[in-house]
Structure formats: structure tokens, C-alpha cells
Write an enzyme that holds these catalytic residues in place. Structure first.
Site, PDB file in Angstrom:
ATOM      1  N   LYS A 257      -8.633  -6.568   5.862  1.00  0.00           N
ATOM      2  CA  LYS A 257      -9.355  -6.629   4.588  1.00  0.00           C
ATOM      3  C   LYS A 257     -10.610  -7.471   4.748  1.00  0.00           C
ATOM      4  O   LYS A 257     -10.585  -8.505   5.431  1.00  0.00           O
ATOM      5  CB  LYS A 257      -8.430  -7.201   3.515  1.00  0.00           C
ATOM      6  CG  LYS A 257      -8.995  -7.172   2.094  1.00  0.00           C
ATOM      7  CD  LYS A 257      -7.961  -7.697   1.101  1.00  0.00           C
ATOM      8  CE  LYS A 257      -8.517  -7.747  -0.309  1.00  0.00           C
ATOM      9  NZ  LYS A 257      -7.525  -8.262  -1.285  1.00  0.00           N
TER      10      LYS A 257
ATOM     11  N   SER B  37      -7.258  -5.567  -5.391  1.00  0.00           N
ATOM     12  CA  SER B  37      -8.486  -5.552  -4.614  1.00  0.00           C
ATOM     13  C   SER B  37      -8.314  -5.024  -3.189  1.00  0.00           C
ATOM     14  O   SER B  37      -9.300  -4.710  -2.520  1.00  0.00           O
ATOM     15  CB  SER B  37      -9.079  -6.961  -4.546  1.00  0.00           C
ATOM     16  OG  SER B  37      -8.221  -7.853  -3.851  1.00  0.00           O
TER      17      SER B  37
ATOM     18  N   SER C 186      -3.323  -7.874  -6.196  1.00  0.00           N
ATOM     19  CA  SER C 186      -4.196  -7.154  -5.272  1.00  0.00           C
ATOM     20  C   SER C 186      -3.501  -6.501  -4.087  1.00  0.00           C
ATOM     21  O   SER C 186      -4.115  -5.700  -3.388  1.00  0.00           O
ATOM     22  CB  SER C 186      -5.291  -8.095  -4.759  1.00  0.00           C
ATOM     23  OG  SER C 186      -6.206  -8.380  -5.788  1.00  0.00           O
TER      24      SER C 186
END
Length: 481
Positions: free
Chosen positions: A86, A162, A186
């Protein structure tokens, strides 16, 4: 070890089997990495899950794993596993842009974050960085720097956030493993809407740390992401444990977590809270989740339904803490030439945070404490709290508002952030598909540090749902023309 799929499909082959095949030299790490790179080349133009890929670096790392195994060495439990990182986690040689235009020219990282270093040390091969909303602020992945991420189950919709790029990459079979972080849902939100089983560990289980302080104080925790709970636990077995640079990190558990789910089972009693007391839940989402709760019951759990866990939606308190943290992070970039490209809602939240007093912030944490006291009483009655993972339907690709019962709503994911506020371990399991072909998740929340009861329940429910369904739910992929 089960035989590997032919042709290879990361979505249907376990991490343990992939790594065992690399260690046994039945397949090379380089072959796994090449497969990942080919999938990214074919599918990323459609889904925009990856924002940076370094094929040369990844193939060199894979070759190093193969050289070690050829010499009789053991690269680790995740030998040769292609890993997506990420874009708020540092990986050597890659920029960490946090999806923000103001960080588009950030220098490449010279060291891995502790979480990435731990996975790489177990044999993972980093293939690239995945998309997220600016500074991981919201529940659907889009930003002005890289654009939106689409959902492999229905590309008209987003992949959640996210950690949306990670979830889309996994659902599309570009990689079998990714890093995620969860400050308000997230990991759980994108896992739910992309058909994955996801887990937010207890705060401190997976190290943060590194040279920078925690971005969201005690709201956010790191965690590995994969399609199925067994794969998540395989990676957690490597990732959990203290790091000296993380003040919040917990001691390493004495027992293997993977061994702990070899005999998955549900608790004697679970509490089903379909609205938590405040959420406006989409009727189709609720119906799908109720059917999954019936599967829990068929597996032996007594299901006790309650109307209210929390009297009011704590979103205001969540936004207060998140806003102050974002203000601290983003203030140095105010006046940057690309400042206006950051999402206007995020900029408004940051502007509003400038009037929050220290006393107000402390009182918010007082309310977090009282929320946890409520859960303590609840977990005296049952070991698991069950809710929908999301209240509504994930927004259209690139948008911020989802829907519930056909009406637009910005707060379509009302069930996740309370359990960041209480630091509770929480998982999501795919309960089924809605009429738009989008996955719906069921959330399982456990008591403080009760990660194993959550994981065992999730593994049992995942298996029960698969048996009831009779087939796996795989995304109908649409490669770019």
C-alpha cells in the site's frame, strides 16, 4: 501440499502451497513474480490497483530467493510470494506518495517500513505499490494523482478504501498478498466490497513504528490482506510481534496463529446487532447478512439479536480525531502548488480541525473509553459481536457517496470506525453478492486482544458459507482491450 493450479491462479491457490512449492523448487519465485507482472500488465489498465511497478527490481528479488533455495537455504514461510505494498507503507526504491499530489515527487524510500521488512524477511517479493485515497482518509479509493480504482466484481463501482488498490489487486488475482492499514475500516471496507476475507488486528499486533510517529494516533493498525482467512493468518503468523520503534506494539503470541485455526469453530453464543443502534442499513445488504448469520447459527452458535450497542453514531468523534491527525500531517503542505488538487472534503475537514482544542480532543478519547466499557459488558454475554461490514453500497468508481436503499449517502460504511475507536479486533467475511454483483461483507468483532476467537469464527463462517453456496465467488474479470 496441494498441487498448484494449472494455469496458475493466485485467487485459488493458498499462500502456504505457493511458498511450499517454491521451497521445494517445484516452481520458482521468478515464475511466480513473472505471473504477477503479467497479470498486472493485463488487468491494471482496467482496475488501476497499482500506482507503481518495478519489474526489474522484483525479478531480481525473486532470483535471490531462488538462489537461496538452490543452495539449500530457507527463504522463509512466505518464500517467493509476490507482495503488493500500500502506498502509505515504505518499500525500498519506491516513493510513498500516500495518494497525494503534494507528495508526487517524494524521494524513493531508502528502507522498508517495519511491516514490509518483516514480510520481505519471510521471503516475499515486492512487485509494486497500490492505490489509496489521499492520506488514506476515506472509504473509496480515488485521488487526483493516480485516479480511481475500480472494483473487479463490477468496474462501474469503486473498490472501497482506503486499501482499495490492495483489495482490487487481490480480487483480480494480480497478487496473492498485500499490505493494508485500517484507521476507520480501511482493511475491512475494501475487503468486504471486493469479496475478500479481511482482518483488522488488535492495535499493536502488527508493528507500525519506523522513523515517523503514527499518522492517526491509536486509530490505525497495519494488517496483511489476502482473499481468504487462512492466507491472512499465514501472513499474520509472520507479521505479529513487537517492534522497538512502535510504542504500542504487543508481545509476540506464544502459539502459532496458523495452528490455532486448524480446527475453526464458532463460539457458543454471538450477538447480532443489525444496526448497532444507529445505522441506516440498505435492505438488500441486511438480507444478505441475515442469511450469513443463519449459517453461523447452523454451525452451532446461539444468535442473540440486540437493537442497540451504541446509542448514537460516533462518527463525529471519529472525524474529530482523524481531522486533527490529518491537520498535523498536512499542514506542511498548505500553500503547495498542488494543494488545491487534494479532495475538497478532506481540505474542509483539515480546516475545521484547526479550531479543535486540546480539551475537546481529550474528551473524545474519554468517550472512546466509555464505548469500550460498553463492549466489555457485551462480551460478558457473548464472545463475538456480528454486524454488517458496510451499511450500504460502495460508491460508483471515483465517487465519495454510496447508497443505502437507493438514496445517496456519504456514510455508507457506518459499522467499521467504532471498532478502531475501541481498538477491537474485527474481521469481515464475504456473505454473498447483491443484485449488482457486488460482494457484501459480514463483520465479526471480538473482545480486547481476542484476535484468535475472531479468526477462528471467521474461518468457520467462511467455510460454512462456501459449503452452503457450493462454489467460490470469483470476480468476472474484464481485461483492457
Amino acid at each position: 501440499m496441494a498441487p498448484l493450479d494449472s494455469p496458475l491462479d493466485f485467487r485459488t491457490t493458498s499462500l502456504a502451497d505457493l511458498a511450499a512449492a517454491v521451497r521445494a523448487r517445484q516452481i520458482s519465485a521468478r515464475e511466480l513474480t513473472t505471473h504477477a507482472l503479467e497479470r498486472i500488465t493485463a488487468l491494471n489498465p482496467t482496475y488501476n490497483a497499482f500506482v507503481a511497478v518495478d519489474a526489474e527490481r522484483a525479478l531480481a528479488e525473486a532470483s535471490a530467493v531462488d538462489e537461496l533455495t538452490a543452495k539449500g537455504g530457507d527463504p522463509g514461510a512466505l518464500a517467493g510470494i509476490p507482495l503488493a505494498v500500500k502506498d502509505n507503507h515504505d518499500a525500498v526504491g519506491y516513493r510513498s506518495t500516500f495518494g497525494a499530489p503534494v507528495l508526487a515527487d517524494a524521494p524513493p524510500a531508502s528502507a522498508d517500513s517495519p511491516f514490509v521488512a518483516r514480510l520481505r524477511g519471510a521471503g516475499c517479493v515486492v512487485v509494486g505499490k497500490t492505490n489509496l485515497p489521499e492520506f488514506a482518509w476515506t472509504g473509496n479509493t480515488t485521488n487526483a494523482l493516480f485516479g480511481p480504482t475500480a472494483n473487479p466484481f463490477n468496474p462501474a463501482h469503486g473498490a472501497g478504501g482506503s486499501s482499495g488498490g490492495a483489495a482490487a489487486a487481490l480480487a483480480a488475482g494480480m497478487v496473492p498478498l498485500a499490505t493494508g492499514s485500517d484507521g476507520g475500516g480501511s482493511i475491512r471496507i475494501p475487503s468486504a466490497v471486493c469479496g475478500l476475507s479481511g482482518m483488522k488486528p488488535s492495535l499493536g499486533r502488527v508493528p507500525g513504528g519506523g522513523p515517523n510517529p503514527p499518522g492517526w494516533l491509536d486509530l490505525s493498525t497495519n494488517g496483511p490482506m489476502a482473499r481468504r482467512i487462512t492466507d491472512v493468518v499465514t501472513a499474520l503468523d509472520v507479521a505479529v510481534g513487537p517492534d522497538p520503534s512502535d510504542l504500542r506494539s504487543l508481545p509476540r503470541p506464544e502459539a502459532s496463529w496458523l495452528a490455532a485455526i486448524e480446527d475453526p469453530h464458532v463460539p457458543v453464543r454471538v450477538i447480532w446487532a443489525p444496526t448497532l443502534g444507529y445505522a441506516d442499513v440498505d435492505a438488500e445488504v441486511l438480507a444478505i447478512c441475515r442469511r450469513a448469520v443463519e449459517v453461523l447459527e447452523s454451525l452451532g452458535a446461539e444468535v442473540v439479536e440486540v437493537e442497540t450497542v451504541f446509542d448514537t453514531d460516533p462518527v463525529g468523534d471519529f472525524l474529530t480525531v482523524m481531522g486533527v491527525c490529518q491537520l498535523r500531517t498536512m499542514r506542511p503542505f498548505m500553500g503547495h502548488p498542488r494543494w488545491e488538487e487534494i479532495d475538497p472534503v478532506l481540505r474542509a475537514i483539515v480546516d475545521a480541525a484547526q479550531t479543535t482544542t486540546a480539551e475537546e480532543l481529550v474528551r473524545v478519547f474519554d468517550r472512546f473509553h466509555r464505548m469500550n466499557l460498553t463492549l466489555i459488558d457485551l462480551f460478558h454475554e457473548a464472545r463475538i459481536l456480528v454486524t454488517p461490514t458496510c451499511a450500504g453500497v460502495v460508491p460508483l468508481v471515483g465517487q465519495g457517496q454510496g447508497t443505502a436503499n437507493g438514496a445517496p449517502t456519504p456514510n455508507w460504511a457506518q459499522f467499521t470506525y467504532p471498532f478502531n475507536m475501541t481498538r477491537s479486533p474485527a474481521a469481515t467475511v464475504c456473505a454473498g453478492l447483491n443484485s449488482d454483483g457486488l460482494p457484501v461483507g459480514l463483520q465479526l468483532v471480538g473482545p480486547q486482544h481476542g484476535d484468535l476467537v475472531v479468526l477462528r469464527t471467521a474461518a468457520a463462517l467462511e467455510a460454512g458459507l462456501l459449503a452452503a453456496r457450493g462454489h467460490d465467488l470469483l470476480a468476472p474479470l474484464e481485461p483492457a482491450p
